[in-house]
Design a protein around this motif. Structure first.
Motif, short mmCIF file in Angstrom:
data_model
loop_
_atom_site.label_atom_id
_atom_site.label_comp_id
_atom_site.label_asym_id
_atom_site.label_seq_id
_atom_site.Cartn_x
_atom_site.Cartn_y
_atom_site.Cartn_z
N UNK A 41 76.06 -70.42 -48.97
CA UNK A 41 75.19 -69.54 -49.76
C UNK A 41 75.64 -68.09 -49.58
N UNK A 42 75.23 -67.26 -50.52
CA UNK A 42 75.63 -65.86 -50.49
C UNK A 42 75.06 -65.16 -49.26
N UNK A 43 75.80 -64.19 -48.77
CA UNK A 43 75.40 -63.42 -47.60
C UNK A 43 75.07 -61.99 -48.02
N UNK A 44 74.02 -61.43 -47.42
CA UNK A 44 73.64 -60.05 -47.71
C UNK A 44 74.20 -59.13 -46.63
N UNK A 45 74.97 -58.14 -47.05
CA UNK A 45 75.54 -57.16 -46.14
C UNK A 45 75.33 -55.77 -46.74
N UNK A 46 74.47 -54.98 -46.11
CA UNK A 46 74.26 -53.59 -46.54
C UNK A 46 75.14 -52.67 -45.70
N UNK A 47 75.58 -51.58 -46.31
CA UNK A 47 76.40 -50.60 -45.62
C UNK A 47 75.69 -49.25 -45.63
N UNK A 48 75.69 -48.59 -44.47
CA UNK A 48 75.16 -47.23 -44.35
C UNK A 48 76.31 -46.34 -43.93
N UNK A 49 76.75 -45.47 -44.83
CA UNK A 49 77.93 -44.65 -44.59
C UNK A 49 77.55 -43.26 -44.10
#
Length: 282
Positions: free
Chosen positions: A199-207
């Motif tokens: 299943x799809x994975x959620x990955x958020x990025x904070x730059x």
């Protein structure tokens, strides 16, 4: 084309007749000859095409196309195809689905064609939603979404995040490990390694924003300068950029010192003039 430029579609498909196969990019070759010509996301396209073929009543049983799928250029090369254009210019993964050996099926055959392709269409749509990695890109200093870029190590292809929400969805083959990187001009890039399941994975990025020095170097990194004179010029510009505020303060203090000195000089002259006047006879 305008529609695709305004709305970011993750995946799409066009339905054709005259064969029974799921066709994926590239459709054309660099040398104009017929041979397998893979795009950067060849594995992902093969996965999507196989999802459709194996869900079909008999597409995967094809004797002409192993597994019921084919690379477009390996079948016969064409140029200007929509699936190639979508992938290059719109970030959209498109398949060309040949859903019937009959090029012009009769109207009474449509219900049968629907039954044969219904689950394939549903599973293809589901795979676009349920596989890959998705998330959003934010700025650490303000919390605002960033319209950055997502790249995968080893795959020469970039997915753009949305301008309004900084959201992205990157299709990938399940069951593999990937290094995902988020970039945005003016911010430090970040990368993470994921093990993608079914299943799809959620990955958020904070730059994080780049420092003043890093931003200056980023702006000047495109300069193709050489030689000692260029290096000296770069050093002077760098020094000026980093110490501009100091120069302003020094200039203000210098003006203040000169004005104060001038006032003292004028005051001293006035006193001397008054003293001489008092000594003159009436």
């Amino acid at each position: 084309m305008k529609w695709l430029s305004e709305i970011r579609f993750t995946g799409s498909a066009t339905l054709h007749g005259g064969a029974l196969v799921a066709n994926y990019p590239w459709d054309g070759t660099s040398d104009g000859r017929k041979h397998y010509y893979s795009c950067p996301d060849d594995d992902t396209f093969r996965f999507l095409a196989s999802t459709y073929s194996q869900s079909h009543r008999n597409m995967s049983l094809s004797t002409e196309f192993p597994g019921g799928i084919t690379n477009g250029a390996f079948w016969y090369p064409i140029y200007g195809a929509m699936q190639d254009w979508n992938y290059i210019h719109a970030g959209c993964f498109e398949l060309t689905l040949e859903v019937s050996d009959d090029k012009w099926p009769m109207i009474d055959e449509i219900p049968t064609l629907w039954e044969h392709n219904k689950m394939s269409l549903l599973n293809l749509a589901a795979s676009v939603l349920k596989t890959g990695v998705h998330g959003r890109i934010f700025a650490s200093d303000s919390g605002t979404p960033l319209p950055g870029f997502i790249t995968i190590k080893g795959i020469n292809y970039t997915v753009n995040a949305g301008r309004a929400f900084g959201d992205y969805h990157r299709l990938l083959v399940p069951g593999e490990r990937y290094e995902v990187m988020a970039t945005m001009p003016g911010y430090k890039s970040k990368a993470t390694t994921i093990s993608l399941g079914e299943t799809a994975m959620t990955v958020d990025f904070i730059l994080d924003p780049e420092t003043t020095t890093e931003r200056y170097l980023w702006r000047t990194s495109g300069c193709n300068c050489g030689g000692s004179s260029s290096s000296s010029k770069f050093g002077l510009e760098m020094f000026w950029t980093l110490h501009f505020e100091v120069y302003v303060v020094i200039i203000i203090l210098l003006f203040w010192f000169l004005i104060r000195r001038r006032l003292k000089s004028n005051l001293s002259n006035d006193k001397q003039h008054a003293a001489r006047s008092s000594l003159l006879p009436a």
